[in-house]
Scaffold this motif. Structure first.
Motif, PDB file in Angstrom:
ATOM      1  N   ALA A   1       0.575  -1.627  -0.270  1.00 46.15           N
ATOM      2  CA  ALA A   1      -0.649   0.212  -0.124  1.00 46.15           C
ATOM      3  C   ALA A   1       1.010   1.350   0.586  1.00 46.15           C
ATOM      4  O   ALA A   1       0.004   2.080  -0.980  1.00 46.15           O
ATOM      5  N   TYR A   2       1.841   1.076   1.048  1.00 44.05           N
ATOM      6  CA  TYR A   2       2.738   2.649   0.990  1.00 44.05           C
ATOM      7  C   TYR A   2       3.581   2.391  -0.591  1.00 44.05           C
ATOM      8  O   TYR A   2       3.462   3.550  -0.866  1.00 44.05           O
ATOM      9  N   ASP A   3       3.689   1.289  -1.272  1.00 45.04           N
ATOM     10  CA  ASP A   3       4.349   1.327  -2.379  1.00 45.04           C
ATOM     11  C   ASP A   3       3.542   2.399  -3.333  1.00 45.04           C
ATOM     12  O   ASP A   3       3.971   3.062  -4.187  1.00 45.04           O
ATOM     13  N   ARG A   4       2.111   1.990  -3.348  1.00 48.96           N
ATOM     14  CA  ARG A   4       1.270   2.277  -4.328  1.00 48.96           C
ATOM     15  C   ARG A   4       1.162   3.727  -4.048  1.00 48.96           C
ATOM     16  O   ARG A   4       1.187   4.808  -4.853  1.00 48.96           O
ATOM     17  N   TYR A   5       1.176   5.040  -2.888  1.00 49.91           N
ATOM     18  CA  TYR A   5       1.104   5.639  -2.147  1.00 49.91           C
ATOM     19  C   TYR A   5       2.038   6.433  -2.780  1.00 49.91           C
ATOM     20  O   TYR A   5       1.927   7.552  -3.446  1.00 49.91           O
ATOM     21  N   VAL A   6       3.094   5.884  -2.419  1.00 48.17           N
ATOM     22  CA  VAL A   6       4.516   7.175  -2.801  1.00 48.17           C
ATOM     23  C   VAL A   6       4.275   6.700  -4.669  1.00 48.17           C
ATOM     24  O   VAL A   6       4.239   7.765  -4.914  1.00 48.17           O
ATOM     25  N   ALA A   7       4.322   6.272  -5.457  1.00 47.64           N
ATOM     26  CA  ALA A   7       3.737   5.549  -6.464  1.00 47.64           C
ATOM     27  C   ALA A   7       3.098   7.034  -7.446  1.00 47.64           C
ATOM     28  O   ALA A   7       3.244   7.350  -8.373  1.00 47.64           O
ATOM     29  N   ILE A   8       2.052   7.114  -6.774  1.00 43.31           N
ATOM     30  CA  ILE A   8       0.590   8.010  -7.487  1.00 43.31           C
ATOM     31  C   ILE A   8       0.547   8.926  -6.894  1.00 43.31           C
ATOM     32  O   ILE A   8       0.445  10.611  -7.567  1.00 43.31           O
ATOM     33  N   CYS A   9       0.728   8.909  -5.584  1.00 42.70           N
ATOM     34  CA  CYS A   9       0.418  10.641  -5.018  1.00 42.70           C
ATOM     35  C   CYS A   9       1.996  11.049  -4.968  1.00 42.70           C
ATOM     36  O   CYS A   9       2.035  12.583  -4.722  1.00 42.70           O
ATOM     37  N   GLN A  10       3.867  10.880  -5.135  1.00 41.15           N
ATOM     38  CA  GLN A  10       4.665  11.266  -4.844  1.00 41.15           C
ATOM     39  C   GLN A  10       5.233  10.698  -5.902  1.00 41.15           C
ATOM     40  O   GLN A  10       6.719  10.337  -5.252  1.00 41.15           O
ATOM     41  N   PRO A  11       5.067  10.851  -7.053  1.00 38.89           N
ATOM     42  CA  PRO A  11       5.762   9.677  -7.884  1.00 38.89           C
ATOM     43  C   PRO A  11       7.138  11.168  -8.369  1.00 38.89           C
ATOM     44  O   PRO A  11       8.368   9.562  -8.531  1.00 38.89           O
ATOM     45  N   LEU A  12       7.282  11.707  -8.052  1.00 41.08           N
ATOM     46  CA  LEU A  12       8.967  12.263  -7.602  1.00 41.08           C
ATOM     47  C   LEU A  12       9.992  11.465  -6.802  1.00 41.08           C
ATOM     48  O   LEU A  12      11.508  11.638  -7.312  1.00 41.08           O
ATOM     49  N   LYS A  13       9.544  11.341  -6.059  1.00 41.59           N
ATOM     50  CA  LYS A  13      10.319  10.475  -4.670  1.00 41.59           C
ATOM     51  C   LYS A  13      10.065   9.096  -4.574  1.00 41.59           C
ATOM     52  O   LYS A  13      10.899   8.308  -3.766  1.00 41.59           O
ATOM     53  N   TYR A  14       9.803   9.176  -5.810  1.00 42.23           N
ATOM     54  CA  TYR A  14       9.142   7.309  -5.713  1.00 42.23           C
ATOM     55  C   TYR A  14      10.459   6.659  -5.413  1.00 42.23           C
ATOM     56  O   TYR A  14      11.347   5.782  -4.967  1.00 42.23           O
ATOM     57  N   HIS A  15      11.979   6.491  -7.172  1.00 45.65           N
ATOM     58  CA  HIS A  15      12.926   5.858  -6.611  1.00 45.65           C
ATOM     59  C   HIS A  15      13.769   5.677  -5.485  1.00 45.65           C
ATOM     60  O   HIS A  15      14.159   5.073  -4.893  1.00 45.65           O
TER      61      HIS A  15
END
Length: 311
Positions: A121-135
């Protein structure tokens, strides 16, 4: 079975009386259980191997899915081999320490499943809500996964350790496998179990908070997806399997907890047995199949492997 030491009876073996209702159908149940375990091993190992060998799938989401499948193999290995053996046995005995180990494996698997779902869930949250910080954030995914699983293992080990300190007055467990609360209920002195109940409730609270965190993550994800067609498509493809897994797991575990803590003796033993083992059967089969067919990159890779094998 028990031995006497210093005028105190010490339990050395447990009788799993939950098998009493399976005697008349044990060969049919053995075949179905063996088939089920083979399917669990096949689908989970296949997904693990595909993700490990294909470098295009070395992304946080797929790494977590790989860990998810490994956890399923770990948990079912703590149940099915022993269960299959007991189905063919006339006497359903398990050693005291074997019972504690089985209890540790099965329930660290169950709580580990919820921890991994929280990470997903956290992975999807970062991917969708904070894509620039994902990697930058999810590059530590393997560390996150190891920490969450090790923490879960230690929390459950504390519960098992506290149970091992109890003086027990009966060797009969009315289940198909060893369950911590069932062992605690065999204690000679109920007052000694107060600390077990407190730690068990703390453990339940910790994993309830995991569920709250998952719901919180998806509330933010849904808010973000409503504003963007691209994010909506990403949500339908990658988040829906997580939500289905979570819903299935939570419902099954709630049924198991209700059955274990409040189980009525009026319920047929067969129904109680099914409620007790469904979390070891349904999610380990359903999850890899659902993710394998729903996630595009993984589905394409599976298709390519199947087609190459059939040529």
């Amino acid at each position: 079975l028990s031995i006497t030491m210093n005028n105190v009876s010490v339990i050395t073996m447990f009788f799993l009386s939950g098998f009493n209702e399976t005697i008349s159908h044990r060969f049919v149940l053995f075949f179905l259980s063996l088939l089920c375990y083979c399917i669990i091993c096949l689908v989970n190992v296949s997904l693990i191997v595909i993700i490990i060998l294909d470098t295009n799938l070395h992304e946080p989401m797929y790494i977590l899915l790989c860990v998810f499948c490994m956890n399923a193999l770990y948990g079912t290995a703590g149940f099915f081999p022993r269960f299959l053996w007991d189905l063919l046995s006339d006497v359903h005995l398990i050693s005291y320490y074997g019972c504690l180990i089985q209890n540790q494996v099965i329930y660290s698997f169950a709580c580990g499943e919820l921890s991994i779902l929280a990470l997903m869930a956290y992975d999807r949250y970062v991917a969708i809500c904070q894509p620039l910080k994902y990697h930058s954030i999810m590059s530590k995914v393997i560390r996150f996964a190891c920490f969450s699983w090790f923490t879960t293992f230690c929390i459950l080990a504390v519960n098992v350790f506290l149970t091992s300190r109890l003086k027990l007055c009966s060797p009969y467990i009315s289940r198909l496998f060893c369950v911590n609360w069932s062992i605690v209920q065999l204690a000679c002195f109920p007052a000694q179990t107060a600390i077990n109940a407190i730690v068990a409730n703390i453990t339940i609270s910790i994993y309830f908070l995991h569920g709250v965190f998952i719901v919180w993550s998806y509330m933010y994800i849904i808010q973000t997806c409503v504003k963007s067609i691209e994010n909506r498509a990403k949500f339908m493809q990658t988040c829906v399997p997580h939500l289905v897994s979570l819903f299935t797991f939570v419902v099954i575990m709630l049924l198991d907890i209700i059955n274990m803590r409040l189980g009525s003796k009026e319920l047929p033993r067969t129904l109680q047995n099914f409620a007790a083992i469904e979390f070891l059967v349904i999610p380990p089969i359903m999850n890899p199949l659902m993710y394998g067919f729903k996630l595009n990159k993984l589905r394409k890779r599976i298709y390519s492997v199947v087609i190459s094998k059939t040529k």
